[in-house]
Design a protein around this motif. Sequence first.
Motif: not given
Length: 106
Positions: A58, A60, A67, A70, A90, A93, A101
């Motif tokens: 995952i 970021r 996530r 962006c 996305t 999740n 998230t």
Amino acid sequence: MNHEGYVPIRTRLATEDLEFLAGARSDLLKFSELGLRLLDLHQPRDAGGITSDAAHPILRCRSCMWRWPCPTFRAMSESFGTQPDIPDTTAANGAGPHEPTKGVSR
């Protein structure tokens, strides 16, 4: 274009027009620098955490922690006419592309 690589302009320009063009060139350079700085800030990083798919951890954004990719990176990418070369994770999740998230505060 002439043999020196310049496009001759035969139109007479007022002083104000020349000042505007000089200012526009400077503004465009500053705006380009801003875009590069934003892209430098909004880069992916490993979110750190346990994942069931070690090959695709995952990610970021290192600046806003949304996530990856962006919203800032997506907007800039779309405005340049290119799509990010990163799959949209996305949906897995339960968060939309412009929502953080679940369980993550900003």
